[in-house]
Design an enzyme around this catalytic site. Structure first.
Site, PDB file in Angstrom:
ATOM      1  N   CYS A 150      79.352  72.405  -0.784  1.00 24.63           N
ATOM      2  CA  CYS A 150      79.683  71.211  -0.016  1.00 24.63           C
ATOM      3  C   CYS A 150      78.998  71.300   1.344  1.00 24.63           C
ATOM      4  CB  CYS A 150      81.203  71.127   0.173  1.00 24.63           C
ATOM      5  SG  CYS A 150      81.750  69.697   1.112  1.00 24.63           S
ATOM      6  N   LEU A 151      78.385  70.200   1.772  1.00 25.17           N
ATOM      7  CA  LEU A 151      77.725  70.186   3.081  1.00 25.17           C
ATOM      8  C   LEU A 151      78.704  70.516   4.213  1.00 25.17           C
ATOM      9  CD1 LEU A 151      75.413  67.061   2.704  1.00 25.17           C
ATOM     10  CD2 LEU A 151      74.654  69.406   3.140  1.00 25.17           C
ATOM     11  N   HIS A 200      87.011  63.964  -1.482  1.00 21.61           N
ATOM     12  CA  HIS A 200      86.852  63.860  -0.016  1.00 21.61           C
ATOM     13  C   HIS A 200      87.600  62.645   0.528  1.00 21.61           C
ATOM     14  CE1 HIS A 200      84.135  67.004   1.297  1.00 21.61           C
ATOM     15  NE2 HIS A 200      83.260  66.738   0.337  1.00 21.61           N
ATOM     16  N   GLY A 205      75.363  64.748  -2.768  1.00 14.78           N
ATOM     17  CA  GLY A 205      76.481  63.811  -2.635  1.00 14.78           C
ATOM     18  C   GLY A 205      77.024  63.890  -1.227  1.00 14.78           C
ATOM     19  N   HIS A 249      83.964  65.286  -7.015  1.00 14.15           N
ATOM     20  CA  HIS A 249      83.943  66.046  -5.747  1.00 14.15           C
ATOM     21  C   HIS A 249      84.001  65.092  -4.547  1.00 14.15           C
ATOM     22  CE1 HIS A 249      82.322  69.419  -3.100  1.00 14.15           C
ATOM     23  NE2 HIS A 249      82.090  68.347  -2.355  1.00 14.15           N
ATOM     24  N   GLU A 250      83.183  64.033  -4.588  1.00 17.76           N
ATOM     25  CA  GLU A 250      83.122  63.086  -3.461  1.00 17.76           C
ATOM     26  C   GLU A 250      84.382  62.227  -3.385  1.00 17.76           C
ATOM     27  OE1 GLU A 250      81.004  63.763  -1.367  1.00 17.76           O
ATOM     28  OE2 GLU A 250      79.661  64.942  -2.624  1.00 17.76           O
ATOM     29  N   GLN A 257      82.607  62.869   5.802  1.00 19.94           N
ATOM     30  CA  GLN A 257      81.802  64.047   6.171  1.00 19.94           C
ATOM     31  C   GLN A 257      80.893  63.776   7.366  1.00 19.94           C
ATOM     32  OE1 GLN A 257      80.500  64.804   1.820  1.00 19.94           O
ATOM     33  NE2 GLN A 257      80.517  66.814   2.774  1.00 19.94           N
TER      34      GLN A 257
HETATM   35  C1  QAP Z   1      78.880  67.950  -3.982  1.00 19.47           C
HETATM   36  O1  QAP Z   1      77.358  69.004  -2.585  1.00 19.47           O
HETATM   37  C2  QAP Z   1      78.613  68.566  -5.328  1.00 19.47           C
HETATM   38  O2  QAP Z   1      76.433  75.123   1.251  1.00 19.47           O
HETATM   39  C3  QAP Z   1      77.641  67.769  -3.155  1.00 19.47           C
HETATM   40  O3  QAP Z   1      74.291  75.329   2.838  1.00 19.47           O
HETATM   41  C4  QAP Z   1      78.670  69.932  -5.491  1.00 19.47           C
HETATM   42  O4  QAP Z   1      75.453  68.251  -1.733  1.00 19.47           O
HETATM   43  C5  QAP Z   1      78.318  67.778  -6.385  1.00 19.47           C
HETATM   44  C6  QAP Z   1      74.828  71.935   0.456  1.00 19.47           C
HETATM   45  C7  QAP Z   1      78.434  70.487  -6.744  1.00 19.47           C
HETATM   46  C8  QAP Z   1      78.084  68.330  -7.633  1.00 19.47           C
HETATM   47  C9  QAP Z   1      78.146  69.672  -7.812  1.00 19.47           C
HETATM   48  C10 QAP Z   1      75.730  72.972   0.452  1.00 19.47           C
HETATM   49  C11 QAP Z   1      73.723  72.044   1.271  1.00 19.47           C
HETATM   50  C12 QAP Z   1      75.000  70.715  -0.346  1.00 19.47           C
HETATM   51  C13 QAP Z   1      75.538  74.099   1.238  1.00 19.47           C
HETATM   52  C14 QAP Z   1      76.231  69.169  -1.832  1.00 19.47           C
HETATM   53  C15 QAP Z   1      74.413  74.188   2.073  1.00 19.47           C
HETATM   54  C16 QAP Z   1      73.514  73.159   2.074  1.00 19.47           C
HETATM   55  C17 QAP Z   1      76.070  70.446  -1.124  1.00 19.47           C
HETATM   56 CO    CO Z   2      81.709  67.962  -0.285  1.00 18.38          CO
END
Ligand code: QAP
Ligand code: CO
Length: 174
Positions: free
Chosen positions: A95-96, A141, A45, A137-138, A50
């Site tokens: 989270c990215l 943001h 996501g 989550h998004e 971001q």
């Molecule tokens: C949000 O999260 C989310 O720490 C999206 O080193 C989270 O794409 C949705 C990511 C949980 C549903 C459940 C995180 C990539 C990506 C990191 C992400 C990383 C590399 C997170």
């Molecule tokens: Co995020």
């Protein structure tokens, strides 16, 4: 378009995004750049803020069982509004914009969301499971809220300490 991830503690992540009014070529170019960028950075996501764009835009691409993220799983949401939310669920979120950290966060289990697609058409979606969690989550943001803002103060302090250490070590290993 060359996108770059905005990382905590960048102040831009606290900004409230503005509603999209023009469903034009600029919007389409941003969306076309966001999906490959998200896949390449291992995301499921991504909200526009971001990548530094303070507009109500988010994309989702929930992987299949084999971990692949085909184009047909891509959902683009413009101006999303949660209309119905019920139940409770907990998931270890990341989270990215907060690399390397994962924490258990409580969310609604099922949600309804009204949104617009890239051409401005009105849509409605009911979601549960990981998709529901990702949308919540998004959507946060777009309101300037990060998952770490939902931690208790003691867990937040622990996070801040560990994150500082992570950033420092990442710097010296570069
Ligand atoms: C949000 O999260 C989310 O720490 C999206 O080193 C989270 O794409 C949705 C990511 C949980 C549903 C459940 C995180 C990539 C990506 C990191 C992400 C990383 C590399 C997170
Ligand atoms: Co995020």
């Amino acid at each position: 378009m060359n996108l770059k991830i905005v990382e905590y503690p960048d102040k831009r992540l606290k900004e409230k995004s503005k509603k999209v009014e023009k469903f034009d070529e600029n919007l389409h170019q941003l969306l076309d750049a966001m999906n490959p960028f998200m896949i390449r950075t291992n995301g499921i996501g991504l909200a526009a803020i971001q990548v530094g764009v303070a507009q109500e835009i988010l994309i989702l691409n929930i992987p299949d069982e084999d971990g692949s993220q085909p184009e047909e799983n891509l959902i683009e949401m413009i101006n999303p509004v949660l209309t119905n939310q019920k139940g409770e669920t907990t998931y270890q979120e990341g989270c990215l914009s907060v690399p390397h950290f994962y924490e258990d966060i409580n969310r609604f289990e099922t949600i309804s969301v009204n949104y617009q697609d890239r051409d401005g058409n009105t849509k409605k979606l009911e979601a549960d499971g990981l998709l529901s969690i990702a949308i919540q989550h998004e959507r946060d943001h777009l309101n300037g809220i990060l998952f770490i803002d939902k931690l208790t103060s003691s867990r937040r302090r622990k996070f801040e300490k560990e994150y500082k250490k992570f950033l420092k070590e990442r710097k010296t290993s570069k």
